[in-house]
Design an enzyme around this catalytic site. Structure first.
Site, PDB file in Angstrom:
ATOM      1  N   GLU A  84       0.873  -1.148   0.148  1.00  0.00           N
ATOM      2  CA  GLU A  84       0.006  -0.041   0.069  1.00  0.00           C
ATOM      3  C   GLU A  84       1.006   1.243  -0.031  1.00  0.00           C
ATOM      4  O   GLU A  84       2.008   1.190   0.813  1.00  0.00           O
ATOM      5  CB  GLU A  84      -0.908   0.106   1.128  1.00  0.00           C
ATOM      6  CG  GLU A  84      -1.941   0.991   1.321  1.00  0.00           C
ATOM      7  CD  GLU A  84      -2.772   1.131   2.549  1.00  0.00           C
ATOM      8  OE1 GLU A  84      -2.796   0.227   3.259  1.00  0.00           O
ATOM      9  OE2 GLU A  84      -3.382   2.213   2.782  1.00  0.00           O
TER      10      GLU A  84
ATOM     11  N   ARG B 150       5.240 -12.831   9.387  1.00  0.00           N
ATOM     12  CA  ARG B 150       5.883 -11.598   9.457  1.00  0.00           C
ATOM     13  C   ARG B 150       7.206 -11.406  10.197  1.00  0.00           C
ATOM     14  O   ARG B 150       7.382 -12.285  11.206  1.00  0.00           O
ATOM     15  CB  ARG B 150       4.931 -10.583   9.468  1.00  0.00           C
ATOM     16  CG  ARG B 150       4.644 -10.360  11.266  1.00  0.00           C
ATOM     17  CD  ARG B 150       3.553  -9.285  11.549  1.00  0.00           C
ATOM     18  NE  ARG B 150       4.014  -7.960  11.161  1.00  0.00           N
ATOM     19  CZ  ARG B 150       3.366  -7.282  10.210  1.00  0.00           C
ATOM     20  NH1 ARG B 150       2.348  -7.926   9.554  1.00  0.00           N
ATOM     21  NH2 ARG B 150       3.506  -6.046   9.727  1.00  0.00           N
TER      22      ARG B 150
ATOM     23  N   LYS C  21       4.421   0.658   9.470  1.00  0.00           N
ATOM     24  CA  LYS C  21       4.440   1.826   8.709  1.00  0.00           C
ATOM     25  C   LYS C  21       3.728   3.117   9.699  1.00  0.00           C
ATOM     26  O   LYS C  21       4.409   4.141   9.520  1.00  0.00           O
ATOM     27  CB  LYS C  21       3.770   1.974   7.469  1.00  0.00           C
ATOM     28  CG  LYS C  21       4.829   1.121   6.360  1.00  0.00           C
ATOM     29  CD  LYS C  21       4.042   1.303   5.056  1.00  0.00           C
ATOM     30  CE  LYS C  21       2.839   0.008   5.023  1.00  0.00           C
ATOM     31  NZ  LYS C  21       2.439  -0.143   3.508  1.00  0.00           N
TER      32      LYS C  21
END
Ligand code: ATP
Ligand code: MG
Length: 556
Positions: free
Chosen positions: A35, A259, A269
């Site tokens: 994104e 992850r 982020k």
């Protein structure tokens, strides 16, 4: 299948099974779907290495797809940085795609679902929807809008698109099962109204698809064979499959891996953006940031990051990787590739009293002792006055201090053996000069003195040295898992940056190349900062030579 000594990870096993069975005609197409709402971090690097690495291994391809369905947080600045970072890591995508390019197709899919009686427009507020959803052990209740007719739903959805309604006034929901134990199947939201300017589609749309509706459908539009994401998406998989099945579109499949979490690091982020916005760091590419751009500016090489991702492997369970492993990987790389140079960070003057005034010798030091031939060499001017490191001298040295002190001898790297006979102090008692004599026939490479000394120290010639600013970095957080603390910012290390305004560097370093690693002998690995100029040289310390952190921890 393929002759690799390493055992296969579970995703490779799945792919090899698919290849054996001829699923998708032996085609492998992965995608990396960022994104564009921030810069990529080392966690994304794991996903990039995995997706692109699998495609490389199995003769497939990888698409770069910008998952740009949140107009408010996204920006073209991020798009550009993401592309730069992926290429810098050494990968090239097959196609550059944007979920926003599929908005019309996705809208059509939503209409299809409505026509099948599988989606409805709900006027309830977000709170009302949440309240009616039930709990994992208690079934949800329908809202008053669940049984709208297909015609009414079609009309309302079209009006949503036309901009008739305000943000939050209506949503489109899938009509699945309000009692399903998987909360994601309890009539999930597919579309929301958002009157916002999109960085690519401008004001064309005021309804935007939700992640779950956009993601799997985009995979399917691109005919992605293996859609790899992180473990949080396991509960979304049922919805991913349901949507594809109901729409009767290409059957992409989702697979989940753990992850990357790393000690002393935050990896979201949103948190990284906070660090930037609240000026805890200079920018997204601050060398203390775990972003790809920060690591690059810090002096990490693409190979070291790829190697790190290879070593950590692919797991099905959450885990925490020691940041020391990342540091190990860059040390290992730079030990092989960095050119050796000399720099003095905390200078004290050394005067060779028996060396002729005004004389300069051009000594030679090879660039890289790790490779045959040394990758060439550079000239090291040597003269009567040198800078050495302050802590290489002690007024009253203890036993086993194999450096300088009254009566002690050392070798100057690539030069001569010197013996200290005196020193000078200022009125405050601080040593300002160390006086030595040198042994003329002890020159490195042609030493006939027969003397043996235990220590070798680095130096630069005072008359020839250049000045530079040197930045020493430490961990950005003091807590091993800052994200687990109530406020991750409370564990920010106040000493994560130490600036040395005036270090002396050997003259050759004035020609240091951007992006290249240099070992400052005995001090660590350094690289030119991106903002360094010929008039104001700035070096960043990439990593120390040894793991000083592990030692600190042991000392307690
Ligand atoms: P963040 O939480 O940092 O914002 P994200 O998952 O929202 O990350 P995306 O831009 O959606 O960021 O991620 C793009 C891809 O990178 C996704 O496929 C995601 O699974 C993967 N990814 C993100 N963070 C990690 C991580 N820490 N380890 C491995 N893969 C990750
Ligand atoms: Mg995301």
């Amino acid at each position: 299948m393929l002759n690799d000594e390493k055992p296969l990870n579970f995703i490779e096993e799945i792919i090899e099974e698919d290849l054996r069975k001829g699923t998708h005609d032996g085609r492998v197409l992965t995608r990396f779907p960022p994104e564009p709402n921030g810069y990529l971090h080392i966690g994304h690097a794991k996903s990039i290495c995995l997706n692109f690495g699998l495609a490389q291994k199995y003769n497939g391809k990888t698409n770069l797809r910008f998952d740009d369905t949140n107009p408010v947080t996204e920006d073209t600045e991020y798009v550009e940085s993401i592309k730069q970072d992926i290429q810098w890591l050494g990968y090239q995508w097959a196609e550059e795609l944007y979920t926003s390019d599929y908005f019309e197709t996705l809208y059509g899919y939503a209409v299809q679902l409505i026509k099948k009686g599988l989606a409805y427009v709900d006027d309830s507020s977000a709170e009302e929807i949440a309240a009616a959803k039930g709990t994992p052990t208690e079934a949800g209740k329908p809202t008053p809008y669940r049984n709208r007719s297909i015609e009414e739903n079609l009309q309302l959805f079209e009006e949503m698109r036309e901009g008739k309604y305000k943000d939050g006034e209506k949503v489109l929901r899938a009509k699945i099962d309000l009692a399903n134990p998987n909360m994601h199947l309890r009539d999930p939201l597919l579309y929301r109204i958002k009157h916002a300017h999109h960085h690519r589609t401008g004001d064309q749309w005021c309804i935007y698809p939700m992640y779950d509706f956009a993601h799997g459908q985009s995979d399917s539009i691109e005919k992605i064979t293996h859609s790899i994401c992180t473990l949080e998406f396991i509960p979304h998989r049922a919805l991913y499959d349901w949507l594809i099945e109901q729409l009767e579109i290409f059957p992409s499949k989702q697979y989940e891996f753990a992850r990357l979490n790393m000690t002393y690091t935050v990896m979201s982020k949103r948190k990284l953006l906070q660090l930037v916005n609240e000026k805890h760091v200079e920018s997204w590419d601050d060398p203390r940031m775990p972003t790809i751009s920060g690591l690059r500016r810090r002096g990490y090489t693409p190979a070291s990051i790829r190697n790190f991702c290879e070593r950590i492997g692919v797991q099905k369970r959450e885990n925490m990787i020691d940041v020391g492993l990342l540091e190990f990987c860059i040390r290992e790389d730079l030990n092989q590739t960095a050119w050796r140079r000399m720099a003095v960070l905390d200078p004290i003057k050394l005067v060779i009293t028996n060396y002729p005034d005004g004389q300069t010798e051009e000594l030679i030091g090879e660039n890289n002792p790790e490779v045959e031939g040394g990758e060439g060499s550079r000239v090291l001017p040597f003269s009567k006055e040198l800078w050495i490191e302050r802590d290489d001298f002690m007024e009253e040295p203890p036993k086993k201090f194999f450096r300088l002190g009254p009566g002690l001898s050392v070798r100057l790297k690539h030069a001569y053996i010197v013996e200290c006979h005196d020193f000078v102090k200022d009125e405050k008692g601080k040593v300002t000069e160390v006086h030595c004599t040198y042994v003329p026939n002890s020159k490195s490479g042609e030493d006939t003195s027969g003397l043996k000394v235990k220590g070798t120290i680095h130096w630069v010639s005072a008359a020839h040295a250049k000045q530079a600013e040197v930045r020493l970095y430490d961990r950005l957080f003091n807590e091993e898992n800052p994200a687990a603390t109530e406020d991750f910012k409370s564990s920010i290390n106040p000493d994560s940056l130490q600036i040395i305004e005036k270090a002396y560097i050997e003259s050759d370093l004035a020609h240091a190349e951007a992006g290249k690693g240099y070992q400052f002998i005995r001090l660590g690995y350094f690289t030119l900062d991106t903002k360094s100029t010929a008039d104001h040289l700035v070096f960043n310390r990439t990593v120390t030579l040894k793991d000083s952190w592990a030692k600190e921890v042991k000392k307690g």
